[in-house]
Design an enzyme around this catalytic site. Structure first.
Site, PDB file in Angstrom:
ATOM      1  N   GLY A  33     -72.693  25.573  23.782  1.00 30.28           N
ATOM      2  CA  GLY A  33     -71.996  26.090  24.395  1.00 30.28           C
ATOM      3  C   GLY A  33     -73.050  26.590  25.382  1.00 30.28           C
ATOM      4  O   GLY A  33     -74.143  25.899  25.274  1.00 30.28           O
ATOM      5  N   ASN A  34     -72.927  27.380  26.796  1.00 28.03           N
ATOM      6  CA  ASN A  34     -73.332  27.833  27.856  1.00 28.03           C
ATOM      7  C   ASN A  34     -73.106  29.684  28.066  1.00 28.03           C
ATOM      8  O   ASN A  34     -71.924  30.210  27.104  1.00 28.03           O
ATOM      9  CB  ASN A  34     -72.877  27.019  29.253  1.00 28.03           C
ATOM     10  N   ARG A  35     -73.639  29.903  28.658  1.00 26.04           N
ATOM     11  CA  ARG A  35     -73.863  31.347  29.018  1.00 26.04           C
ATOM     12  C   ARG A  35     -73.535  31.687  30.751  1.00 26.04           C
ATOM     13  O   ARG A  35     -73.655  32.798  30.772  1.00 26.04           O
ATOM     14  CB  ARG A  35     -75.388  31.596  29.799  1.00 26.04           C
ATOM     15  N   SER A  36     -72.299  31.202  30.641  1.00 27.39           N
ATOM     16  CA  SER A  36     -71.470  31.692  31.772  1.00 27.39           C
ATOM     17  C   SER A  36     -70.504  32.917  31.087  1.00 27.39           C
ATOM     18  O   SER A  36     -69.563  32.690  29.690  1.00 27.39           O
ATOM     19  CB  SER A  36     -70.359  30.533  31.738  1.00 27.39           C
ATOM     20  N   ALA A 100     -67.239  27.065  33.110  1.00 23.44           N
ATOM     21  CA  ALA A 100     -68.350  26.068  33.424  1.00 23.44           C
ATOM     22  C   ALA A 100     -67.697  25.717  31.938  1.00 23.44           C
ATOM     23  O   ALA A 100     -68.001  25.482  30.356  1.00 23.44           O
ATOM     24  CB  ALA A 100     -69.289  27.082  33.212  1.00 23.44           C
TER      25      ALA A 100
END
Ligand code: CTP
Ligand code: CA
Length: 231
Positions: A33-36, A100
């Site tokens: 995943g990502n931090r958005s 994102a």
């Protein structure tokens, strides 16, 4: 419910906004995943609602609280995001791709939790490209599908010795085929997890870019103002 006025510059308009960050499963309990957070999408949804629009927020693992008055569609993976966009964007006036989106995902998703095993070895992740949701929407429209006439992309860019942020962004706008690209300069420790941003909106029709410094609400105001002018 919510603060949507019955009249406003976007009343009678429907806007689909994606936000948050996609999660690509590895097994039933793990993901890439990502931090958005989805804060920028929520701020845009709030401004669009305040301008009188009907808003559908397609929320990819968002931690930010969606505004009252928006229809919220929860998704996790890029594939789910793509399916939600293809379901909800037809008939809308604008599609805003603030999410994102993961560029890569595991080729194989284990059906059961991946175990450490006895031999001390580590698995190797094999990744493949995800579908490009924005490019798919643009391509579907070009093929005659019912897709919004205004498609807005986002890009977080850094400049380098070769090209400036705006040069990279201009190339991305042309590559994606959307009408507007909202660019954040994320060089030198700016933006991620912070409230202050400077955004620039680029236009495919050759109009001069417009920039604004401020927080995510100021950025959202600029984006919705420019969308209103374009619609
Ligand atoms: N996007 C998308 N589907 C993807 C990747 C990106 O719809 N698989 C959308 C994003 O939501 C954003 C725009 O495309 O609106 C630009 O995303 P960005 O990550 O900046 O561009 P990429 O084409 O993925 O290029 P790169 O990450 O290599 O710079
Ligand atoms: Ca990307």
């Amino acid at each position: 419910p919510g603060d949507r006025p019955s009249s406003g510059p976007l009343s009678g308009r429907r806007v689909v906004i994606t936000g948050g960050g996609t999660r690509e499963p590895l097994d039933p309990v793990r993901y890439l995943g990502n931090r958005s957070s989805g804060k920028q999408a929520v701020a845009i949804a709030e401004q669009a609602l305040a301008a009188g629009a009907d808003v559908t927020l397609i929320a990819a693992a968002m931690t930010a609280q969606p505004p009252a008055g928006a229809e919220v569609v929860d998704v996790e993976s890029t594939q789910e995001l793509l399916e939600a966009v293809l379901e909800h964007a037809p008939g809308a006036d604008a599609l805003v791709m603030a999410a994102a989106v993961a560029d890569f995902r595991p080729v194989d998703v284990a059906e059961t939790k991946i175990k450490k095993g006895e031999d001390g070895s580590s698995p190797t992740l094999v990744l493949e490209r995800t579908p490009d949701v924005l490019a798919t929407a643009v391509a579907e429209r070009a093929a005659g599908a019912d897709m919004p006439g205004l498609i807005v992309g986002f890009a977080a860019e850094t400049g380098d010795g070769e090209s400036s942020v705006l040069e990279y962004a201009q190339a991305k706008l042309a590559r994606k085929g959307c009408e507007m690209l909202v660019v954040n300069d994320v060089g030198a420790g700016r933006v991620f997890g912070r409230d202050e941003t400077e955004v620039t909106v680029l236009f495919a029709d050759g109009r001069e870019p417009v920039s604004r410094a401020g927080d995510k609400t100021d950025a959202a105001r600029l984006v919705v103002e420019q969308m209103t002018l374009a619609l």
